[in-house]
Structures are given as C-alpha cells and as structure tokens.
Design a protein around this motif. Structure first.
Motif, PDB file in Angstrom:
ATOM      1  N   HIS A  65      -0.399  -2.555  -7.380  1.00  0.00           N
ATOM      2  CA  HIS A  65      -1.149  -1.323  -7.112  1.00  0.00           C
ATOM      3  C   HIS A  65      -1.031  -0.403  -8.321  1.00  0.00           C
ATOM      4  O   HIS A  65      -0.055  -0.482  -9.062  1.00  0.00           O
ATOM      5  N   HIS A  67      -1.027   3.414 -10.466  1.00  0.00           N
ATOM      6  CA  HIS A  67      -0.671   4.832 -10.377  1.00  0.00           C
ATOM      7  C   HIS A  67      -1.229   5.528 -11.617  1.00  0.00           C
ATOM      8  O   HIS A  67      -1.225   4.942 -12.695  1.00  0.00           O
ATOM      9  N   HIS A 109       1.527  -1.968 -10.952  1.00  0.00           N
ATOM     10  CA  HIS A 109       2.822  -2.612 -10.775  1.00  0.00           C
ATOM     11  C   HIS A 109       3.028  -3.096  -9.343  1.00  0.00           C
ATOM     12  O   HIS A 109       2.242  -2.807  -8.451  1.00  0.00           O
ATOM     13  N   GLU A 111       6.327  -3.807  -6.389  1.00  0.00           N
ATOM     14  CA  GLU A 111       7.719  -3.566  -6.021  1.00  0.00           C
ATOM     15  C   GLU A 111       7.968  -4.438  -4.786  1.00  0.00           C
ATOM     16  O   GLU A 111       7.467  -4.153  -3.708  1.00  0.00           O
ATOM     17  N   GLN A 124      11.544   6.687  -2.238  1.00  0.00           N
ATOM     18  CA  GLN A 124      10.614   6.883  -3.342  1.00  0.00           C
ATOM     19  C   GLN A 124      10.086   8.308  -3.305  1.00  0.00           C
ATOM     20  O   GLN A 124       9.592   8.783  -2.277  1.00  0.00           O
TER      21      GLN A 124
HETATM   22 CO    CO Z   1       4.136   2.107  -6.963  1.00  0.00          CO
END
Ligand code: CO
Length: 282
Positions: A65, A67, A109, A111, A124
C-alpha cells in the motif's frame, strides 16, 4: 509568558475508548485517533493499537500500500513484522523496536506478521508533515530495542524515550518540524511520574496496561486522555502496575485533506497523489 502559564499543569480534557476497526488485509485493531469523534489531534493523524494472540486477527497483515505526505511510526511490543518497500528496503520489526518512516513524496510498502499465532502487539502513529516537507525524499529510521534510551526515575518508574527529551536524555529518533515527544512509561503500583512538555504542543496519554490517574481523572486500559494545553503533566499508577504512551507534538495549523493513505493540504494535491500512484511514479 507569565509565571502562571509556565506553572500550569496539564489536565485531562477528554477521554475516549479506542474503536474496533479493521485495516490492511483484515487486521483487527483498535483505532484511537483517526476515527469519528477524534479525526485528528494536530499533528497526529492516526493512532492504532494492534493486539491479539489469535493469528486469525492479524495473519493477513498489511500487503503493498502507498503513503504520501506524512510519517508512519511503528512501535512493536510483542511479535514480529517484516517490512519491505518498492525501493528495496527491508527490515524486521521485533519486540521493543521502532520504525519511524518519513513517507514524504511516496513509498509503496508492506508490513506483514512473521508469525501465525501468539501475541502480536504494537502501535502505529501517523505524524503529519508540514506543507514544505510533504514531498521530501522518503526516509527510514529503523531502531533496534537496545538503542532506545531508558530513563529510570524515582519509585521504580521506567521511561523509554523514543522521541523528545526526558531531563537531559534525548530520544533516539531524529524528528522534524513537529518536534514530537513519544514516551512509553512503565509505573509500578502507586508510582508517579511528571514530564515537562512544550506549552503549545498538543498532547495525549494512551493507557495500554493497567490504569493511570492524571489530576482527578482516571484512564483505563484502552483509553486515550487528551490533555489541556499547559506545561507539565503528572501521571500516577493506581493499585496495579500501569503502562502508558505519552505523546505530544507541535500543531501545524495547516489545512488537512486526507484520502486513505494520502494526506496533503489541497484536493488538487490529492488528485496528483492518486495520479502519481496509479502511474507507478511512487
Ligand atoms: Co503503511
């Protein structure tokens, strides 16, 4: 500034419980900031706590996704997450580590949990960037647990200094205009701890274990207390051990236009972000 202002302690102005939410590929989490009733607390755009012993709650992780326009701060307490991005950066987030990622003009990125069961717990936080830094080059600060300064204070209090200043001890993260404070404070039963914060900064406390008291207000596990403006804040544990995040930052006072993982100042900049992402320019 008057002496009265300098001495003014911070109080709890509002208390909210986290809201159950799901993000990524079905990761169950508690959304604390960035939800109805608390859209943001300038400069903070989002705070999530993920915490489950059931792999089904997190196994989907956060696949690729994008950012743009802000920073994401991941602080792990338990379990492991594997991080990777479209520029070849990879890293393992393990218990106690912090990743401060300045997305700037854009990254894509993922996660992903590196475990199928057992406790996965962490936070987060999204920290906004000022207009002048929104299109900066992406930057990572991946910090091992051993490198986070710990201040041992009176009464057995232990404070991890991710960012900001506790006495003369400076946090490990190199931060920008928003000058954030990010502390994880562990209090034995009945112990208390006071922290001086910059007068104009917005600040909050999030309790992730036990319960704390600030002035005449109690905060339970899973609750955020938004603090009044002022200087010092004093936290005390009730009759059980407690652990809380104390987070503060300088408000930017700029327009916020958000569209999922893009946070900019104008609708035109959001349209540009969507176009750039779609065209593979991140
Ligand atoms: Co992210």
């Amino acid at each position: 500034m008057s002496t009265e202002t300098l001495l003014r302690g911070r109080r709890v102005e509002r208390v909210l419980a986290g809201m159950p939410a799901s993000d990524g590929a079905g990761v169950k989490l508690s959304r604390i900031i960035g939800r109805p009733g608390l859209e943001e607390l300038d400069p903070f755009l989002l705070l999530d706590e993920f915490r489950s012993e059931d792999g089904a709650d997190y196994i989907g992780g956060f696949p690729d996704h994008p950012h743009r326009g802000f920073e994401t701060v991941t602080y792990m307490l338990a379990g492991r997450m594997r991080h990777g991005d479209n520029q070849g950066n990879v890293g393992l987030l393990r218990p106690g580590s912090v990743q401060w990622m300045t997305a700037g003009r854009g990254i894509v990125h993922s996660e992903m949990p590196e475990q199928e069961d057992g406790l996965l717990q962490g936070f987060q936080l999204w920290v906004n960037l000022p207009a002048k830094d929104k299109m900066t080059a992406p930057r990572y600060q991946d910090i091992d647990p051993e490198l986070i300064p710990v201040v041992e204070a009176a009464g057995g209090v232990s404070v991890k200094v991710l960012a900001g200043l506790v006495g003369k001890v400076k946090g490990v993260v190199d931060t920008g205009v928003t000058d954030p404070t990010y502390l994880d404070i562990a209090l034995p039963p009945g112990a208390s701890f006071g922290q001086q914060l910059a007068e104009g900064h917005n600040a909050f406390v999030y309790v992730h274990d036990g319960a704390v008291v600030i002035g005449d207000r109690g905060l339970q596990q899973g609750e955020i207390g938004i603090l009044s403006k002022g200087g010092r804040v004093d936290l005390a544990a009730a009759s059980a051990p407690a652990r809380a995040l104390l987070i503060a930052g300088k408000p930017l006072g700029e327009p916020i236009v958000r569209h999922g993982p893009f946070v900019m100042n104008t609708p035109a900049e959001i349209r540009q972000a969507v176009e750039d992402f779609t065209a593979g320019r991140f």
